[in-house]
Design a protein around this motif. Structure first.
Motif, mmCIF file in Angstrom:
data_model
loop_
_atom_site.group_PDB
_atom_site.id
_atom_site.type_symbol
_atom_site.label_atom_id
_atom_site.label_comp_id
_atom_site.label_asym_id
_atom_site.label_seq_id
_atom_site.Cartn_x
_atom_site.Cartn_y
_atom_site.Cartn_z
ATOM 1 N N ALA A 199 0.772 -1.188 0.018
ATOM 2 C CA ALA A 199 0.006 -0.072 0.038
ATOM 3 C C ALA A 199 0.953 1.381 0.016
ATOM 4 O O ALA A 199 1.526 1.521 1.055
ATOM 5 N N ASN A 200 0.929 1.978 -1.185
ATOM 6 C CA ASN A 200 1.890 3.027 -1.216
ATOM 7 C C ASN A 200 0.933 4.420 -0.977
ATOM 8 O O ASN A 200 0.125 4.722 -1.979
ATOM 9 N N TRP A 201 0.716 4.860 0.201
ATOM 10 C CA TRP A 201 -0.092 5.932 0.833
ATOM 11 C C TRP A 201 0.282 7.290 0.194
ATOM 12 O O TRP A 201 -0.247 8.141 0.000
ATOM 13 N N LYS A 202 1.551 7.367 -0.542
ATOM 14 C CA LYS A 202 2.119 8.386 -1.413
ATOM 15 C C LYS A 202 1.985 9.561 -0.162
ATOM 16 O O LYS A 202 2.495 9.551 0.886
ATOM 17 N N MET A 203 1.299 10.745 -0.710
ATOM 18 C CA MET A 203 1.212 11.986 0.382
ATOM 19 C C MET A 203 -0.102 12.019 0.926
ATOM 20 O O MET A 203 -0.618 13.030 0.948
ATOM 21 N N GLY A 229 13.011 3.597 -7.085
ATOM 22 C CA GLY A 229 12.589 3.869 -8.623
ATOM 23 C C GLY A 229 11.120 3.935 -9.000
ATOM 24 O O GLY A 229 10.817 3.638 -10.019
ATOM 25 N N HIS A 230 10.302 4.412 -7.995
ATOM 26 C CA HIS A 230 8.819 4.298 -8.143
ATOM 27 C C HIS A 230 9.143 5.691 -9.395
ATOM 28 O O HIS A 230 9.768 6.655 -9.380
ATOM 29 N N ALA A 231 7.959 5.654 -10.127
ATOM 30 C CA ALA A 231 7.883 6.463 -11.490
ATOM 31 C C ALA A 231 8.033 7.976 -11.048
ATOM 32 O O ALA A 231 8.510 8.899 -11.445
ATOM 33 N N GLU A 232 7.460 8.179 -9.519
ATOM 34 C CA GLU A 232 7.497 9.665 -9.136
ATOM 35 C C GLU A 232 8.825 10.107 -8.400
ATOM 36 O O GLU A 232 8.664 11.335 -8.134
ATOM 37 N N SER A 233 9.402 9.149 -8.278
ATOM 38 C CA SER A 233 10.965 9.441 -7.651
ATOM 39 C C SER A 233 11.998 9.282 -9.036
ATOM 40 O O SER A 233 13.019 9.839 -8.868
ATOM 41 N N TYR A 267 6.243 -4.157 -11.306
ATOM 42 C CA TYR A 267 6.175 -3.697 -12.558
ATOM 43 C C TYR A 267 5.106 -2.636 -12.804
ATOM 44 O O TYR A 267 3.899 -3.070 -12.183
ATOM 45 N N GLU A 268 5.297 -1.519 -13.003
ATOM 46 C CA GLU A 268 4.231 -0.440 -13.065
ATOM 47 C C GLU A 268 4.414 0.460 -14.219
ATOM 48 O O GLU A 268 5.374 1.327 -14.380
ATOM 49 N N PRO A 269 3.680 0.039 -15.294
ATOM 50 C CA PRO A 269 3.684 0.838 -16.581
ATOM 51 C C PRO A 269 3.271 2.380 -16.194
ATOM 52 O O PRO A 269 1.944 2.576 -15.537
ATOM 53 N N TRP A 317 1.999 4.617 -17.694
ATOM 54 C CA TRP A 317 0.646 5.028 -18.192
ATOM 55 C C TRP A 317 -0.457 4.377 -17.631
ATOM 56 O O TRP A 317 -1.590 4.884 -18.133
ATOM 57 N N ALA A 318 -0.200 3.403 -16.599
ATOM 58 C CA ALA A 318 -1.537 2.823 -15.854
ATOM 59 C C ALA A 318 -1.367 3.485 -14.672
ATOM 60 O O ALA A 318 -2.377 3.207 -13.848
ATOM 61 N N ILE A 319 -0.177 4.373 -14.116
ATOM 62 C CA ILE A 319 -0.428 4.985 -12.761
ATOM 63 C C ILE A 319 -1.437 5.937 -12.750
ATOM 64 O O ILE A 319 -1.377 7.014 -13.458
ATOM 65 N N GLY A 320 -2.260 5.994 -11.780
ATOM 66 C CA GLY A 320 -3.454 7.225 -11.770
ATOM 67 C C GLY A 320 -4.285 7.369 -12.877
ATOM 68 O O GLY A 320 -4.662 8.428 -13.296
ATOM 69 N N ALA A 321 -4.234 6.311 -13.596
ATOM 70 C CA ALA A 321 -5.158 6.404 -14.803
ATOM 71 C C ALA A 321 -6.511 5.831 -14.492
ATOM 72 O O ALA A 321 -6.747 5.405 -13.368
ATOM 73 N N GLY A 350 1.625 -2.843 -10.655
ATOM 74 C CA GLY A 350 0.756 -1.721 -9.911
ATOM 75 C C GLY A 350 0.507 -0.845 -11.274
ATOM 76 O O GLY A 350 1.208 -0.662 -12.025
ATOM 77 N N GLY A 351 -0.732 0.018 -10.787
ATOM 78 C CA GLY A 351 -1.117 0.738 -11.750
ATOM 79 C C GLY A 351 -2.536 0.843 -11.788
ATOM 80 O O GLY A 351 -3.101 -0.178 -12.450
ATOM 81 N N SER A 352 -3.296 1.649 -11.259
ATOM 82 C CA SER A 352 -4.971 1.682 -11.133
ATOM 83 C C SER A 352 -5.611 0.308 -10.730
ATOM 84 O O SER A 352 -6.407 -0.014 -11.338
ATOM 85 N N ILE A 353 -4.960 -0.234 -9.519
ATOM 86 C CA ILE A 353 -5.577 -1.530 -9.142
ATOM 87 C C ILE A 353 -6.545 -0.884 -8.109
ATOM 88 O O ILE A 353 -6.448 -0.185 -7.270
ATOM 89 N N ASP A 354 -7.911 -1.697 -8.114
ATOM 90 C CA ASP A 354 -8.830 -1.602 -7.189
ATOM 91 C C ASP A 354 -9.679 -2.476 -7.064
ATOM 92 O O ASP A 354 -9.200 -3.719 -7.741
ATOM 93 N N LEU A 394 0.325 -6.962 -5.536
ATOM 94 C CA LEU A 394 -0.093 -5.752 -6.261
ATOM 95 C C LEU A 394 0.432 -4.520 -5.375
ATOM 96 O O LEU A 394 0.727 -4.718 -4.247
ATOM 97 N N LEU A 395 0.870 -3.430 -6.256
ATOM 98 C CA LEU A 395 1.383 -2.297 -5.660
ATOM 99 C C LEU A 395 0.158 -1.438 -5.981
ATOM 100 O O LEU A 395 -0.150 -0.895 -7.008
ATOM 101 N N VAL A 396 -0.539 -0.830 -4.716
ATOM 102 C CA VAL A 396 -1.765 -0.112 -4.802
ATOM 103 C C VAL A 396 -1.489 1.209 -4.097
ATOM 104 O O VAL A 396 -1.064 1.468 -3.213
ATOM 105 N N GLY A 397 -2.114 2.491 -5.165
ATOM 106 C CA GLY A 397 -1.980 3.558 -4.561
ATOM 107 C C GLY A 397 -3.059 4.145 -3.966
ATOM 108 O O GLY A 397 -3.558 3.873 -2.798
ATOM 109 N N ARG A 398 -3.828 4.996 -4.914
ATOM 110 C CA ARG A 398 -5.139 5.264 -4.464
ATOM 111 C C ARG A 398 -6.144 4.665 -3.843
ATOM 112 O O ARG A 398 -6.411 5.157 -2.640
ATOM 113 N N ALA A 399 -6.466 3.406 -4.341
ATOM 114 C CA ALA A 399 -7.264 2.524 -3.618
ATOM 115 C C ALA A 399 -6.973 1.962 -2.103
ATOM 116 O O ALA A 399 -7.677 1.518 -1.412
HETATM 117 P P1 PGA Z 1 -2.322 4.067 -8.189
HETATM 118 O O1 PGA Z 1 -0.814 4.112 -8.138
HETATM 119 O O2 PGA Z 1 -2.877 2.640 -7.898
HETATM 120 O O3 PGA Z 1 -3.152 5.378 -7.765
HETATM 121 O O4 PGA Z 1 -2.410 3.984 -9.832
HETATM 122 C C1 PGA Z 1 -0.161 3.248 -7.908
HETATM 123 C C2 PGA Z 1 1.393 3.534 -7.575
HETATM 124 O O5 PGA Z 1 1.810 4.763 -8.226
HETATM 125 O O6 PGA Z 1 2.089 2.916 -7.068
#
Ligand code: PGA
Length: 254
Positions: free
Chosen positions: A9-13, A96-100, A170-172, A174-178, A214-218, A234-239
């Motif tokens: 669970a990547n809570w980010k900010m 190496g997260h895309a946002e870093s 593996y987090e393409p 284009w699928a993160i936050g999409a 990882g990438g828009s999993i819910d 799974l690597l999960v951000g928003r959800a």
């Molecule tokens: P997301 O983020 O689930 O909100 O697309 C995934 C991530 O960036 O790790």
């Protein structure tokens, strides 16, 4: 469900306050309570990590850092190092997260930095979660070259016998936050490709490596991705930042 699943669970900010972070932790713990096959690594914002990890024992719920500096100590305003995180309860670290990684996504870590961070995590006996993934997909398959490069660069400073303990997420980009995730079929192919590359470096022990998507999993796509995508988690951000939604996601895995 027979298969064990690792959820990161990547809570980010998120969230804004420690009271909210504690509440989200309680809800997340509750979500995995009756699902013995689920292991959860929560990567909260750095200021909350020691507060949340305090008193949490056991292997099913552990904590991770979202980012580390390439140095262990020094004059680096605003940065946090691996030994600092290790000292306050992190047992894993996202690297190496895309946002870093990508400047356009707010990052700036180079392949060299990423390799150093992986080696540092290993030095401190913490699990590196190495994020890889192309920014765009082209019909010719040139993105496969990017993925190969990120893997070989990322593991280049790690002792060979430790590579199997690295988690590959593996987090393409284009699928993160999409709006949508990628197809499970495409993930299955990608997981074979990642394992094939690792096989070239470490031989058959590549079979033991955990690969995450990882990438828009819910709650609507988690189960299919785990089973049809042939991933170990799974690597999960928003959800993961909304207790009720996260609960549904874990429940949906079964
Ligand atoms: P997301 O983020 O689930 O909100 O697309 C995934 C991530 O960036 O790790």
């Amino acid at each position: 469900m027979k298969k064990s699943v690792l959820v990161v669970a990547n809570w980010k900010m998120h969230p804004k306050t420690q009271a909210e972070a504690k509440k989200l932790l309680t809800e997340s713990k509750k979500a995995i309570e009756k699902y013995q096959k689920v292991r959860l690594i929560i990567a909260p914002p750095a200021p909350f990590l020691p507060i949340l990890s305090k008193g949490v024992r056991g292997k099913r719920l552990t904590f991770g850092a979202q980012h580390i500096h390439t140095e262990e100590i020094g004059s680096f305003t605003g940065s946090i190092s691996m030994p600092m995180f290790a000292d306050v309860g992190a047992s894993a670290v996202l690297i190496g997260h895309a946002e870093s990684r990508y400047p356009a996504n707010g990052g700036g870590d180079t392949e060299e930095d990423i390799a150093t961070q992986v080696a540092l995590a290993i030095k401190y006996k913490k699990t590196p979660i190495l994020c890889i993934g192309e920014r765009v997909r082209d019909a010719q398959g040139l993105y496969l070259h990017d993925v190969r490069k990120q893997i070989s660069a990322g593991i280049s400073k790690a002792p060979k016998n430790k590579v199997k303990s690295i988690i590959f997420a593996y987090e393409p980009v284009w699928a993160i936050g999409a709006a949508e995730t990628m197809s499970t079929h495409a993930m299955h192919e990608m997981s074979l490709y990642i394992r094939k590359i690792l096989m070239e470096y470490i031989g058959p022990s590549a079979g033991q490596v955990s690969i995450l998507y990882g990438g828009s999993i819910d709650e609507t796509n988690a189960k299919a991705m785990v089973h049809e995508g042939e991933v170990q988690g799974l690597l999960v951000g928003r959800a993961s930042t909304d207790g009720a939604r996260f609960n549904k996601l874990i429940h949906a895995l079964y």
